[in-house]
Design a protein around this motif. Sequence first.
Motif, PDB file in Angstrom:
ATOM      1  N   TYR A 181       6.826 -65.494  17.789  1.00  0.00           N
ATOM      2  CA  TYR A 181       7.009 -64.064  18.092  1.00  0.00           C
ATOM      3  C   TYR A 181       8.294 -63.818  18.885  1.00  0.00           C
ATOM      4  CZ  TYR A 181       2.356 -63.049  16.259  1.00  0.00           C
ATOM      5  OH  TYR A 181       1.266 -62.899  15.439  1.00  0.00           O
ATOM      6  N   ARG A 182       9.390 -64.479  18.464  1.00  0.00           N
ATOM      7  CA  ARG A 182      10.694 -64.313  19.115  1.00  0.00           C
ATOM      8  C   ARG A 182      11.590 -63.339  18.346  1.00  0.00           C
ATOM      9  NH1 ARG A 182      10.498 -64.788  23.823  1.00  0.00           N
ATOM     10  NH2 ARG A 182      12.744 -64.877  23.863  1.00  0.00           N
ATOM     11  N   TRP A 183      11.340 -63.155  17.052  1.00  0.00           N
ATOM     12  CA  TRP A 183      12.090 -62.188  16.242  1.00  0.00           C
ATOM     13  C   TRP A 183      11.174 -61.625  15.161  1.00  0.00           C
ATOM     14  CZ3 TRP A 183      11.657 -63.891  11.393  1.00  0.00           C
ATOM     15  CH2 TRP A 183      11.661 -65.266  11.149  1.00  0.00           C
ATOM     16  N   ALA A 184      11.567 -60.464  14.650  1.00  0.00           N
ATOM     17  CA  ALA A 184      10.767 -59.810  13.610  1.00  0.00           C
ATOM     18  C   ALA A 184      11.675 -58.971  12.726  1.00  0.00           C
ATOM     19  CB  ALA A 184       9.699 -58.924  14.239  1.00  0.00           C
ATOM     20  N   MET A 185      11.261 -58.808  11.482  1.00  0.00           N
ATOM     21  CA  MET A 185      11.914 -57.876  10.571  1.00  0.00           C
ATOM     22  C   MET A 185      10.867 -56.842  10.178  1.00  0.00           C
ATOM     23  SD  MET A 185      14.254 -58.494   7.178  1.00  0.00           S
ATOM     24  CE  MET A 185      12.994 -59.159   6.107  1.00  0.00           C
ATOM     25  N   VAL A 186      11.220 -55.571  10.349  1.00  0.00           N
ATOM     26  CA  VAL A 186      10.285 -54.463  10.160  1.00  0.00           C
ATOM     27  C   VAL A 186      10.850 -53.494   9.131  1.00  0.00           C
ATOM     28  CG1 VAL A 186       9.115 -52.540  11.318  1.00  0.00           C
ATOM     29  CG2 VAL A 186       9.558 -54.673  12.577  1.00  0.00           C
ATOM     30  N   VAL A 187       9.991 -53.027   8.230  1.00  0.00           N
ATOM     31  CA  VAL A 187      10.374 -51.974   7.288  1.00  0.00           C
ATOM     32  C   VAL A 187       9.455 -50.780   7.503  1.00  0.00           C
ATOM     33  CG1 VAL A 187      11.257 -53.597   5.559  1.00  0.00           C
ATOM     34  CG2 VAL A 187       8.908 -52.772   5.393  1.00  0.00           C
ATOM     35  N   GLY A 188       9.922 -49.639   7.047  1.00  0.00           N
ATOM     36  CA  GLY A 188       9.132 -48.419   7.132  1.00  0.00           C
ATOM     37  C   GLY A 188       8.409 -48.166   5.828  1.00  0.00           C
ATOM     38  N   PRO A 189       8.175 -46.908   5.507  1.00  0.00           N
ATOM     39  CA  PRO A 189       7.431 -46.569   4.298  1.00  0.00           C
ATOM     40  C   PRO A 189       8.282 -46.650   3.023  1.00  0.00           C
ATOM     41  CG  PRO A 189       8.039 -44.588   5.458  1.00  0.00           C
ATOM     42  CD  PRO A 189       8.462 -45.730   6.326  1.00  0.00           C
ATOM     43  N   SER A 190       9.591 -46.837   3.191  1.00  0.00           N
ATOM     44  CA  SER A 190      10.476 -46.982   2.029  1.00  0.00           C
ATOM     45  C   SER A 190      11.547 -48.013   2.369  1.00  0.00           C
ATOM     46  CB  SER A 190      11.136 -45.641   1.670  1.00  0.00           C
ATOM     47  OG  SER A 190      12.174 -45.344   2.577  1.00  0.00           O
ATOM     48  N   ARG A 191      12.339 -48.364   1.392  1.00  0.00           N
ATOM     49  CA  ARG A 191      13.405 -49.330   1.611  1.00  0.00           C
ATOM     50  C   ARG A 191      14.592 -48.729   2.366  1.00  0.00           C
ATOM     51  NH1 ARG A 191      10.583 -51.389  -2.620  1.00  0.00           N
ATOM     52  NH2 ARG A 191      10.521 -53.661  -2.760  1.00  0.00           N
ATOM     53  N   ASP A 192      14.464 -47.493   2.790  1.00  0.00           N
ATOM     54  CA  ASP A 192      15.507 -46.844   3.591  1.00  0.00           C
ATOM     55  C   ASP A 192      15.339 -47.123   5.076  1.00  0.00           C
ATOM     56  OD1 ASP A 192      16.662 -45.666   1.328  1.00  0.00           O
ATOM     57  OD2 ASP A 192      15.323 -43.939   1.448  1.00  0.00           O
ATOM     58  N   TYR A 193      14.299 -47.842   5.451  1.00  0.00           N
ATOM     59  CA  TYR A 193      14.024 -48.135   6.857  1.00  0.00           C
ATOM     60  C   TYR A 193      13.936 -49.638   7.049  1.00  0.00           C
ATOM     61  CZ  TYR A 193      12.794 -43.208   7.104  1.00  0.00           C
ATOM     62  OH  TYR A 193      12.827 -41.841   7.032  1.00  0.00           O
ATOM     63  N   TRP A 235      14.527 -52.629  10.394  1.00  0.00           N
ATOM     64  CA  TRP A 235      14.942 -53.033  11.735  1.00  0.00           C
ATOM     65  C   TRP A 235      14.803 -54.539  11.845  1.00  0.00           C
ATOM     66  CZ3 TRP A 235      11.820 -48.870  10.759  1.00  0.00           C
ATOM     67  CH2 TRP A 235      12.287 -47.616  11.189  1.00  0.00           C
ATOM     68  N   ILE A 236      15.756 -55.145  12.512  1.00  0.00           N
ATOM     69  CA  ILE A 236      15.663 -56.544  12.907  1.00  0.00           C
ATOM     70  C   ILE A 236      15.575 -56.519  14.431  1.00  0.00           C
ATOM     71  CG2 ILE A 236      16.809 -58.786  12.994  1.00  0.00           C
ATOM     72  CD1 ILE A 236      18.107 -58.063  10.284  1.00  0.00           C
ATOM     73  N   LEU A 237      14.506 -57.121  14.952  1.00  0.00           N
ATOM     74  CA  LEU A 237      14.219 -57.091  16.382  1.00  0.00           C
ATOM     75  C   LEU A 237      14.138 -58.506  16.923  1.00  0.00           C
ATOM     76  CD1 LEU A 237      11.232 -54.548  16.232  1.00  0.00           C
ATOM     77  CD2 LEU A 237      13.659 -54.016  16.603  1.00  0.00           C
ATOM     78  N   ALA A 238      14.412 -58.646  18.226  1.00  0.00           N
ATOM     79  CA  ALA A 238      14.287 -59.952  18.869  1.00  0.00           C
ATOM     80  C   ALA A 238      13.899 -59.762  20.331  1.00  0.00           C
ATOM     81  CB  ALA A 238      15.598 -60.726  18.766  1.00  0.00           C
ATOM     82  N   ARG A 239      13.337 -60.782  20.890  1.00  0.00           N
ATOM     83  CA  ARG A 239      12.967 -60.754  22.314  1.00  0.00           C
ATOM     84  C   ARG A 239      14.198 -60.846  23.213  1.00  0.00           C
ATOM     85  NH1 ARG A 239       7.674 -59.051  23.011  1.00  0.00           N
ATOM     86  NH2 ARG A 239       6.346 -60.195  21.565  1.00  0.00           N
ATOM     87  N   ASP A 240      15.274 -61.382  22.673  1.00  0.00           N
ATOM     88  CA  ASP A 240      16.533 -61.503  23.404  1.00  0.00           C
ATOM     89  C   ASP A 240      17.552 -60.538  22.801  1.00  0.00           C
ATOM     90  OD1 ASP A 240      15.646 -63.715  25.084  1.00  0.00           O
ATOM     91  OD2 ASP A 240      15.743 -64.914  23.244  1.00  0.00           O
ATOM     92  N   LYS A 241      18.611 -60.263  23.534  1.00  0.00           N
ATOM     93  CA  LYS A 241      19.618 -59.298  23.079  1.00  0.00           C
ATOM     94  C   LYS A 241      20.477 -59.822  21.932  1.00  0.00           C
ATOM     95  CE  LYS A 241      19.886 -56.836  27.441  1.00  0.00           C
ATOM     96  NZ  LYS A 241      20.755 -56.384  28.544  1.00  0.00           N
ATOM     97  N   GLN A 242      20.395 -61.107  21.667  1.00  0.00           N
ATOM     98  CA  GLN A 242      21.136 -61.703  20.556  1.00  0.00           C
ATOM     99  C   GLN A 242      20.198 -62.584  19.750  1.00  0.00           C
ATOM    100  OE1 GLN A 242      24.543 -63.737  22.080  1.00  0.00           O
ATOM    101  NE2 GLN A 242      25.562 -61.863  22.705  1.00  0.00           N
TER     102      GLN A 242
END
Length: 183
Positions: A129-141, A143-150
């Motif tokens: 659980y150090r990084w994640a890739m998230v999509v919304g209801p369409s391919r227009d959304y 996000w790439i998230l991480a626990r650290d700033k890089q």
Amino acid sequence: MFSLRRIALRRIFLPLAALVLAGCATAPPEGITSVTPFDAARYTGKWYEIARLDHSFERGLSDVSARYRQQADGSIEVINRGFDAQKNDWREAVGRALFIGDTNRASLKVSFFGPFYGGYHVVRLDPDYRWAMVVGPSRDYLWILARDKQLAPEVRDQLIRDAQVLGLPTDKLVWATHSRSDG
């Protein structure tokens, strides 16, 4: 005259209704599945935005982060925060996320505006659980998230390849900057 008014109303109302319903879509895009198993307790806490597809609600923001906190009723409080350089101030939005079906699947709906929900689907997740890739209801959304700033370059590159395989427009990603303290 009555039928002309009826036709005019249909031309206005039907597209507007379709737009509202599309904006409230919560299912993941076709061909994309959410992560399972998923542990909401491990997902809670602070995440930094590494990259995103740009939308008006985040346009111009830097130092964007999200904080997730489980609530007693089973929902998840969502606090999105970013710095608006034009206003020289922090902006914050507080929302509520609910699972869509099984809580073991990383498929939620999030609302920042009353009864209107949008999909939030974790489609890639680090085992720790150090990084994640998230999509919304369409391919227009996206996000790439991480626990650290890089994010390590090899992880970033793999997530980009994964997003491309899913048909997401990675050439339009906005790469986040994190140069301020959390204010």
